[in-house]
Design a protein around this motif. Sequence first.
Motif, PDB file in Angstrom:
ATOM      1  N   UNK A 191       0.683  -1.177   0.003  1.00  0.00           N
ATOM      2  CA  UNK A 191      -0.213  -0.036  -0.023  1.00  0.00           C
ATOM      3  C   UNK A 191       0.970   1.194   0.024  1.00  0.00           C
ATOM      4  N   UNK A 192       1.941   1.125   0.863  1.00  0.00           N
ATOM      5  CA  UNK A 192       2.583   2.549   0.929  1.00  0.00           C
ATOM      6  C   UNK A 192       3.477   2.525  -0.549  1.00  0.00           C
ATOM      7  N   UNK A 193       3.911   1.423  -0.980  1.00  0.00           N
ATOM      8  CA  UNK A 193       4.589   1.812  -2.536  1.00  0.00           C
ATOM      9  C   UNK A 193       3.636   2.289  -3.485  1.00  0.00           C
ATOM     10  N   UNK A 194       2.248   1.900  -3.363  1.00  0.00           N
ATOM     11  CA  UNK A 194       1.248   2.191  -4.102  1.00  0.00           C
ATOM     12  C   UNK A 194       1.163   3.785  -4.167  1.00  0.00           C
ATOM     13  N   UNK A 195       0.952   4.178  -2.792  1.00  0.00           N
ATOM     14  CA  UNK A 195       0.689   5.890  -2.532  1.00  0.00           C
ATOM     15  C   UNK A 195       1.960   6.349  -3.138  1.00  0.00           C
ATOM     16  N   UNK A 196       3.076   6.072  -2.862  1.00  0.00           N
ATOM     17  CA  UNK A 196       4.292   6.938  -3.273  1.00  0.00           C
ATOM     18  C   UNK A 196       4.472   6.761  -4.696  1.00  0.00           C
ATOM     19  N   UNK A 197       4.259   5.530  -5.332  1.00  0.00           N
ATOM     20  CA  UNK A 197       4.376   5.587  -6.801  1.00  0.00           C
ATOM     21  C   UNK A 197       3.369   6.163  -7.711  1.00  0.00           C
ATOM     22  N   UNK A 198       1.989   6.151  -7.185  1.00  0.00           N
ATOM     23  CA  UNK A 198       0.933   6.626  -8.115  1.00  0.00           C
ATOM     24  C   UNK A 198       0.746   8.147  -7.617  1.00  0.00           C
ATOM     25  N   UNK A 199       0.966   8.688  -6.561  1.00  0.00           N
ATOM     26  CA  UNK A 199       0.572   9.646  -6.052  1.00  0.00           C
ATOM     27  C   UNK A 199       1.706  10.790  -5.813  1.00  0.00           C
ATOM     28  N   UNK A 200       2.878  10.317  -5.698  1.00  0.00           N
ATOM     29  CA  UNK A 200       4.036  11.339  -5.615  1.00  0.00           C
ATOM     30  C   UNK A 200       5.281  11.180  -6.800  1.00  0.00           C
ATOM     31  N   UNK A 201       5.366   9.777  -7.038  1.00  0.00           N
ATOM     32  CA  UNK A 201       6.410   9.775  -8.381  1.00  0.00           C
ATOM     33  C   UNK A 201       5.639   9.931  -9.562  1.00  0.00           C
ATOM     34  N   UNK A 202       4.652   9.128  -9.760  1.00  0.00           N
ATOM     35  CA  UNK A 202       4.171   9.500 -11.394  1.00  0.00           C
ATOM     36  C   UNK A 202       3.386  10.647 -11.304  1.00  0.00           C
ATOM     37  N   UNK A 203       2.490  11.028 -10.196  1.00  0.00           N
ATOM     38  CA  UNK A 203       1.431  12.057 -10.330  1.00  0.00           C
ATOM     39  C   UNK A 203       1.465  12.745  -8.933  1.00  0.00           C
ATOM     40  N   UNK A 204       1.390  14.209  -9.075  1.00  0.00           N
ATOM     41  CA  UNK A 204       1.085  14.853  -8.076  1.00  0.00           C
ATOM     42  C   UNK A 204       0.087  15.596  -7.622  1.00  0.00           C
ATOM     43  N   UNK A 205      -0.827  14.965  -6.541  1.00  0.00           N
ATOM     44  CA  UNK A 205      -2.050  15.279  -6.602  1.00  0.00           C
ATOM     45  C   UNK A 205      -2.247  16.786  -6.235  1.00  0.00           C
ATOM     46  N   UNK A 206      -1.203  17.375  -5.257  1.00  0.00           N
ATOM     47  CA  UNK A 206      -1.408  18.633  -4.871  1.00  0.00           C
ATOM     48  C   UNK A 206      -1.215  19.797  -5.972  1.00  0.00           C
ATOM     49  N   UNK A 207      -0.320  19.285  -6.918  1.00  0.00           N
ATOM     50  CA  UNK A 207      -0.067  20.395  -7.814  1.00  0.00           C
ATOM     51  C   UNK A 207      -1.302  20.300  -8.992  1.00  0.00           C
ATOM     52  N   UNK A 208      -1.718  18.988  -9.355  1.00  0.00           N
ATOM     53  CA  UNK A 208      -2.950  18.627 -10.128  1.00  0.00           C
ATOM     54  C   UNK A 208      -4.160  19.411  -9.669  1.00  0.00           C
ATOM     55  N   UNK A 209      -4.185  19.451  -8.332  1.00  0.00           N
ATOM     56  CA  UNK A 209      -5.550  20.126  -7.656  1.00  0.00           C
ATOM     57  C   UNK A 209      -5.446  21.869  -7.829  1.00  0.00           C
TER      58      UNK A 209
END
Length: 794
Positions: free
Chosen positions: A616-634
């Motif tokens: 789960x931690x790997x998924x959070x990092x890979x999907x929402x920080x490494x490949x895609x930045x939620x804060x910047x997208x918002x």
Amino acid sequence: MNVVALLVPVLALLQPLAAPKFTAALRAADESVPPGGKTELAVELTIEKGWHIYHPIILDTGAPTTIAFEAPPGVTFGELRFPAPELEEEGDAKFLSLAGRVVVLTTIEIAKDVPPGPAKVQTLVHALVCKGLCVPMDATAALTLKVGPRAAGTAQADFFKETRETLPVPLGQAKYIEGSSVAVSRDPVDIDEENEVVLTIKVRKGHHIQDRDPGVEGLIPTRLYIEPLDGLRFDEQKWPAAHVREMEGFGKVREQSGEFKIRAPFTVIDSEFTGGPVALRLLFTYQCCTDAGTCYPPETAEALVRFGVHAATEPPSDALPRGTLFAAMLPPGTLSAAHPLRTPGTVAQGTQPDTGLLWNLLLGFLGGLILNVMPCVFPVISIKIIGFVKQAGEDRGRILRLGLAFCAGIMVWFWVFGILTAYGQVPWQNPWVVISLASILFLFALNLFGVFEIVLPGTAASTLDAAAGREGYTGAFLKGLLATLMGTACTAPFFASAATYAATQGKVIALLVFSGAGLGMASPYVLLSAYPGWLRFLPKPGAWMVTFKQVMGFVLLGTAVWLLLIIARMLDARGVAWTTAFLTFLGLAAWLLGQVGLNWTTRGRVLAWVHALAIVALGVWFCFFFMYDVEKAAQAAPAGGGTGVAEAHGPDEVLAAVAASDWNGHIPWQPWRPGLDEELARRGYTVYVDFTAAWCVTCQTNKATSLEIDSTRARMKSLGVVPLEGDYTKKDAVIAERLLAFGRNSVPLNQIYPAGRPADVITLPVFLTPGIVTENLEQAGPSKNGNATATLDR
């Protein structure tokens, strides 16, 4: 179930909640003032570090800070002078902010006939205090001034000297542009006749200032900010052509020098302006450099432009100019009342009357009770029903304890919701909350499909408990928490009024009202748990429960897909793709936990959990920080949340867009902005405004059943209605203020502005029917100018 993962939405919401400090104090330059004399008065505001308020000149977002005074007869106040603000950006929105210690100066004058003695002066400051979220706040202060002979000297001299240095310099005295001036091209002006604010800038010889577009990044552009005022429509500013020259190390730069004029076209569109007077505040920011290349620190100059408006009758001789230049005078006794008045600059019409705490507690209780049958809550409540069926033959004490644990989850969330409401926060506007909810529902669905059953490491008793399929206290609590969080996407009858009342009261009252709503929602489960004999009316356990669980699993998956649609509106298509990718990681972790057997050792179970959490931690990092930045997208997502509604236009562009639509298949919604609805109504158009959000189930139901249907579209088109949409999917402080002003703490809010009567706003109920919409459209009447197409053709 991973308790930490389930608590992510709550933790994400509680993190930004720190009570912002916002206080006011009054200081006078003299302790006593003789009749017929005057002195300076300072309103000293203290804003907690990291938070800010807005300058009276509003750009793309915010609400003006307003100041009102209450004083004895014969005591009057002069112009309000605010310190120089900072230009800031949040996403694509720019605003002028004031932070830290803010001192506003004015003058206080004592009439000659005021008798000697004490004169109590009170002030009410209303501001939108922001740091990510925005909180409407009031601050009050009082000062007793002596009316009598002026005392020699003053202990406040240094304070007032320092304060004056923070104020913008008058335009005519500004450094390097001495002698500059501002005026209107015609004074007085006529209604609906074009006019101009003309700023004449005289740059010192041998010097220049940057153009509004310097042409090179890093150079400070010159800006002219004009106070927006209801009833005035400003068009794009007209600047002279810039001087372009080659500058070593920079390239081609654009400059202004010598004497030049900046023109700001405007039109008075409000007949209530007739007679004036009008006073507009202007700020001119610039950086001056010598032609040899030496640049000085940036400067801010302030100017006031005054003009009258032609009228059939003369205005009262003591009428104050319209605008935020002068403070409002409150009626005597206002600030000692239980509920202070809102000052000019905030909307006051349409608010709900104060019907009392007990009445709103009852409304909250009934609203919470009705939430149990709202579509948002049903998927989670259905899981609880299965739990009751399973418990039908169990120990009565255990049933009661599990029911109370479920109700505790309900109550905790209502308390969190009450705190959030007190601070102006809407959970569904946080993309992390929506992503977390989609993940939780996905996990629940996998659990109902039988992909995994949780066998937590621990004692043999807990293993037997899980093996028997009996619900645990933690699971019951979290299901209550989740059910209530899902319920916030629905606006239940009665609850909307109670929640709005709570939002306008103190924090203690807000918690009491939301506690009442929590008790209302929890009451059926308390009764079923306390009287388990009533469970005999539920179906008996059997094979049907397996099928029912799986069906509910698909319902939960459908709800998760709906949440993905909200993510698409808040972020973008890549946000949906990477959220789906994260659900794959989550599914793998759940499948891994599903492999844990009853005969596994404690060490084996711990390792399984460690590996699952690592996935789960790997998924959070890979999907929402490494490949895609939620804060910047918002931050990069459009303010309308990607609704397909174009960026905000002026009234002419809105009318052109509506005229170009054939109304087939959809209503041609145009983006709402403050004042646009009233302006169009003044021009003779009937305006329909829909404040909505992608996460609001009630809003989407209203659209599907009462708005986006053939009969409503046809009636709107025949009446020449101009449809506006205010999207509250993402945080919007201006919309939040508008909702509170009209008695709502959240969307939906549907309103109709009759043609030619912008003050006679028709506010529709929360739940719409085609009949309600049509009846109120008929009551408002058609556009006086016909439809937009006909008007443009003329």
